[in-house]
Motif scaffolding. Structure first.
Motif, PDB file in Angstrom:
ATOM      1  N   THR A  31       1.307  -1.483  -0.105  1.00 19.84           N
ATOM      2  CA  THR A  31       0.118   0.149   0.066  1.00 19.84           C
ATOM      3  C   THR A  31       1.045   0.867   0.015  1.00 19.84           C
ATOM      4  O   THR A  31       2.596   1.185   0.664  1.00 19.84           O
ATOM      5  N   ASP A  32       0.225   2.388  -1.331  1.00 21.25           N
ATOM      6  CA  ASP A  32       1.422   3.533  -0.556  1.00 21.25           C
ATOM      7  C   ASP A  32       0.647   3.882   0.745  1.00 21.25           C
ATOM      8  O   ASP A  32       0.167   4.510   1.360  1.00 21.25           O
ATOM      9  N   ASP A  33       1.921   4.856   1.323  1.00 21.32           N
ATOM     10  CA  ASP A  33       2.248   4.979   2.441  1.00 21.32           C
ATOM     11  C   ASP A  33       1.398   6.832   2.232  1.00 21.32           C
ATOM     12  O   ASP A  33       0.416   6.806   3.033  1.00 21.32           O
ATOM     13  N   ALA A  34       1.715   6.947   1.443  1.00 21.95           N
ATOM     14  CA  ALA A  34       1.274   8.537   1.821  1.00 21.95           C
ATOM     15  C   ALA A  34      -0.496   8.593   1.185  1.00 21.95           C
ATOM     16  O   ALA A  34      -0.996   9.431   2.253  1.00 21.95           O
ATOM     17  N   THR A  35      -1.388   7.586   0.464  1.00 24.79           N
ATOM     18  CA  THR A  35      -2.227   7.698   0.229  1.00 24.79           C
ATOM     19  C   THR A  35      -3.164   6.808   0.949  1.00 24.79           C
ATOM     20  O   THR A  35      -4.138   7.181   0.761  1.00 24.79           O
TER      21      THR A  35
END
Length: 73
Positions: free
Chosen positions: A22-26
């Motif tokens: 999973t993308d940490d930012a979004t």
């Protein structure tokens, strides 16, 4: 722990081969990444060679051009 034996890249439902990232930012972008990157690279290379071999068998080579009879040269 050694990687399990695979002869082809499995479907993404195989949790012993794939993990979800999973993308940490979004926190919305999810992709599947192989747990064993070296094994994945090896399987990709083998699949590529096999597909190129199949394509080479399907493509028929053209007969040699007879320059003297064609009249175009």
């Amino acid at each position: 722990m050694s990687p399990p034996m695979y002869t082809a890249i499995p479907a993404t439902t195989d949790r012993a081969y794939w993990q979800m990232k999973t993308d940490d930012a979004t926190r919305s972008l999810q992709v599947f990444v192989p747990i064993y990157p070296d094994l994945h690279q090896q399987l990709k290379a083998e699949a590529w060679k096999a597909s190129q071999t199949r394509l080479a068998k399907k493509v028929k080579s053209l007969p040699p051009l007879d320059v003297e009879q064609s009249g175009h040269f």
